[in-house]
Design a protein around this motif. Structure first.
Motif, PDB file in Angstrom:
ATOM      1  N   PRO A   1      25.356  16.352  34.530  1.00  0.00           N
ATOM      2  CA  PRO A   1      26.334  16.138  33.462  1.00  0.00           C
ATOM      3  C   PRO A   1      27.645  15.569  34.004  1.00  0.00           C
ATOM      4  O   PRO A   1      28.017  15.823  35.149  1.00  0.00           O
TER       5      PRO A   1
ATOM      6  N   VAL B   1      31.851  15.215  34.181  1.00  0.00           N
ATOM      7  CA  VAL B   1      32.977  16.144  34.112  1.00  0.00           C
ATOM      8  C   VAL B   1      34.050  15.525  33.221  1.00  0.00           C
ATOM      9  O   VAL B   1      34.562  14.445  33.532  1.00  0.00           O
TER      10      VAL B   1
ATOM     11  N   THR C   1      32.621  19.713  28.986  1.00  0.00           N
ATOM     12  CA  THR C   1      31.964  20.252  30.175  1.00  0.00           C
ATOM     13  C   THR C   1      31.776  21.759  30.064  1.00  0.00           C
ATOM     14  O   THR C   1      30.704  22.291  30.409  1.00  0.00           O
TER      15      THR C   1
ATOM     16  N   GLN D   1      28.966  22.472  27.722  1.00  0.00           N
ATOM     17  CA  GLN D   1      27.650  22.330  28.341  1.00  0.00           C
ATOM     18  C   GLN D   1      27.283  23.567  29.156  1.00  0.00           C
ATOM     19  O   GLN D   1      26.148  24.051  29.101  1.00  0.00           O
TER      20      GLN D   1
ATOM     21  N   PRO E   1      37.349  22.511  33.488  1.00  0.00           N
ATOM     22  CA  PRO E   1      36.180  21.618  33.529  1.00  0.00           C
ATOM     23  C   PRO E   1      35.542  21.488  34.902  1.00  0.00           C
ATOM     24  O   PRO E   1      34.313  21.511  35.018  1.00  0.00           O
ATOM     25  N   GLN E   2      36.369  21.334  35.958  1.00  0.00           N
ATOM     26  CA  GLN E   2      35.778  21.159  37.290  1.00  0.00           C
ATOM     27  C   GLN E   2      34.942  22.365  37.680  1.00  0.00           C
ATOM     28  O   GLN E   2      33.829  22.227  38.216  1.00  0.00           O
TER      29      GLN E   2
ATOM     30  N   SER F   1      33.619  24.520  35.620  1.00  0.00           N
ATOM     31  CA  SER F   1      32.460  24.583  34.717  1.00  0.00           C
ATOM     32  C   SER F   1      31.325  23.715  35.250  1.00  0.00           C
ATOM     33  O   SER F   1      30.156  24.123  35.266  1.00  0.00           O
ATOM     34  N   PHE F   2      31.673  22.514  35.707  1.00  0.00           N
ATOM     35  CA  PHE F   2      30.657  21.631  36.279  1.00  0.00           C
ATOM     36  C   PHE F   2      30.028  22.247  37.527  1.00  0.00           C
ATOM     37  O   PHE F   2      28.803  22.240  37.697  1.00  0.00           O
ATOM     38  N   ARG F   3      30.861  22.778  38.406  1.00  0.00           N
ATOM     39  CA  ARG F   3      30.338  23.372  39.638  1.00  0.00           C
ATOM     40  C   ARG F   3      29.442  24.561  39.347  1.00  0.00           C
ATOM     41  O   ARG F   3      28.430  24.779  40.041  1.00  0.00           O
TER      42      ARG F   3
ATOM     43  N   ILE G   1      27.611  24.960  36.591  1.00  0.00           N
ATOM     44  CA  ILE G   1      26.349  24.400  36.092  1.00  0.00           C
ATOM     45  C   ILE G   1      25.435  24.043  37.265  1.00  0.00           C
ATOM     46  O   ILE G   1      24.240  24.365  37.260  1.00  0.00           O
ATOM     47  N   GLN G   2      26.004  23.382  38.255  1.00  0.00           N
ATOM     48  CA  GLN G   2      25.206  22.970  39.412  1.00  0.00           C
ATOM     49  C   GLN G   2      24.718  24.165  40.224  1.00  0.00           C
ATOM     50  O   GLN G   2      23.574  24.194  40.692  1.00  0.00           O
TER      51      GLN G   2
END
Length: 377
Positions: A21, A23, A49, A52, A229-230, A232-234, A236-237
């Motif tokens: 996804p 960011v 983000t 998600q 957001p940053q 949140s992305f990390r 997710i991964q």
């Protein structure tokens, strides 16, 4: 869908054929001047983000709603934000020290009472009053690893109109799904296993209750303790490898428990199901594994400080669930907010040590524990 697949495949169909996804860093979003409508308006309220991530969190717990917060304690505070003046929440005496601090020092100022009990499984109808609006459960408990029968407490609490909130940090959705067992709300410190690398603070809340979901959405927007957001992305991964990491960590923890169980330099050992056959039965009925955290106490006459200094691999630090093994002393680290009397009541001795097993080779960890025990005196 199995959770191993859900952790990886819940999010799909990204722009340009990307397999991860994007960011979205924007703090504000353009709206239609004619209708003032838009999927997003301001990051505190929602962000693509974070949304998600919250979709993934809900999927892992088989929940209708998921929420991401800036820390585990922010998530716990949000879960308890529906309590009002005059309400009471029942908790285990051995609850996490941060939760104890919130309930003991902060909630009373809002007119909310916390009642800490030795054994939640001993609760009966007589223990509930009209003021009892929630039961907060950790199972396994931190750091005693005691087990609570979630189905029984959920049925009991619901008879009295009380919510059941479960801190599922130690088990994660991989090993235990409290909503399916009758809980109303699940919270986690995503800092631990979900993030898994000791480099990120986050907290999560999941629920199937639409009314509670509205309250937690309000808590995000009104109190502002949301996950950026940053991060949140990390997260997710990181969640994509959660099942693999936890499988390895749990297998190693089981080996270490077997090794220490009859060790002449270990006075006491705590691990889910070890307290009694009944707790082992209950845990097996509601979870698919025993996790990767254990606690122990050195035999009398051994030097705790010498043992800790001799360890090569587990770092002497708070937290748990990371790929690296960590060891801490709950009495002075995770549960320092509790009075000595409260810790004694909870079964947390000054000599108890809590070990979070990482993904290092288990033979190296066992050899390290053995040499440190030998160095302890």
């Amino acid at each position: 869908m199995h959770i191993q697949t859900a952790a990886v495949q819940t999010l799909r169909d990204f722009e340009h054929g990307a397999v991860v996804p994007p960011v979205h860093l924007a703090s504000t979003f353009e709206l239609d001047p004619a209708t003032e409508d838009g999927a997003f308006a301001y990051q505190r309220g929602s962000n693509p983000t974070r949304a998600q991530l919250e979709t993934v969190l809900a999927a892992l717990d088989d929940a209708a709603h998921g929420f991401a917060f800036a820390s585990g304690m922010a998530a716990t505070a949000a879960a308890l934000s529906t309590l009002e003046v005059g309400d009471e929440v029942i908790l285990s005496a051995s609850v996490y020290g941060g939760t104890y601090r919130l309930v003991d020092l902060v909630l009373p100022g809002r007119g909310i009472t916390g009642r800490f009990v030795d054994d939640l499984d001993a609760l009966t109808d007589e223990d509930f009053t009209p003021a009892t609006k929630a039961v907060f459960i950790e199972t396994p408990a931190n750091p005693t690893l005691r087990i609570t029968d979630l189905r029984r407490i959920a049925e009991l609490a619901h008879r009295h109109g009380a919510l059941v909130i479960v801190d599922n940090t130690f088990m994660t959705p991989v090993l235990q799904k409290p909503l399916a067992l009758g809980a109303d709300v699940v919270v986690q410190s995503a800092t631990k296993y979900l993030a898994g690398h000791s480099d990120l603070l986050a907290g999560t809340v999941t629920t199937n209750d639409d009314r509670l979901a509205d309250a937690y959405r309000l808590a995000q927007k009104a109190q502002g303790g949301v996950l950026p957001p940053q991060d949140s992305f990390r997260l997710i991964q990181s969640i994509k490898t959660l099942p693999l990491r936890l499988e390895r960590q749990q297998a190693s923890a089981e080996r270490i428990v077997e090794h220490l169980a009859d060790h002449d330099r270990i006075a006491q050992l705590w691990y889910p199901g070890l307290h009694s056959e009944e707790e082992a039965r209950v845990h097996a009925s509601q979870a698919s594994g025993r996790g990767a955290v254990l606690s122990f106490e050195l035999a009398g006459g051994l030097d705790r400080v010498a043992f800790l200094k001799a360890l090569r691999f587990p770092a002497y630090a708070v937290s748990l669930g990371g790929v690296e093994s960590l060891i801490c002393r709950p009495a002075t680290m995770t549960h320092e907010a509790m009075t000595p009397e409260a810790r004694a009541n909870a079964g947390i001795s000054d000599e108890m040590l809590r070990l979070s097993v990482g993904i290092e080779h288990v033979d190296d960890l066992i050899a390290d524990l053995d040499q440190a025990l030998a160095a302890a005196g």
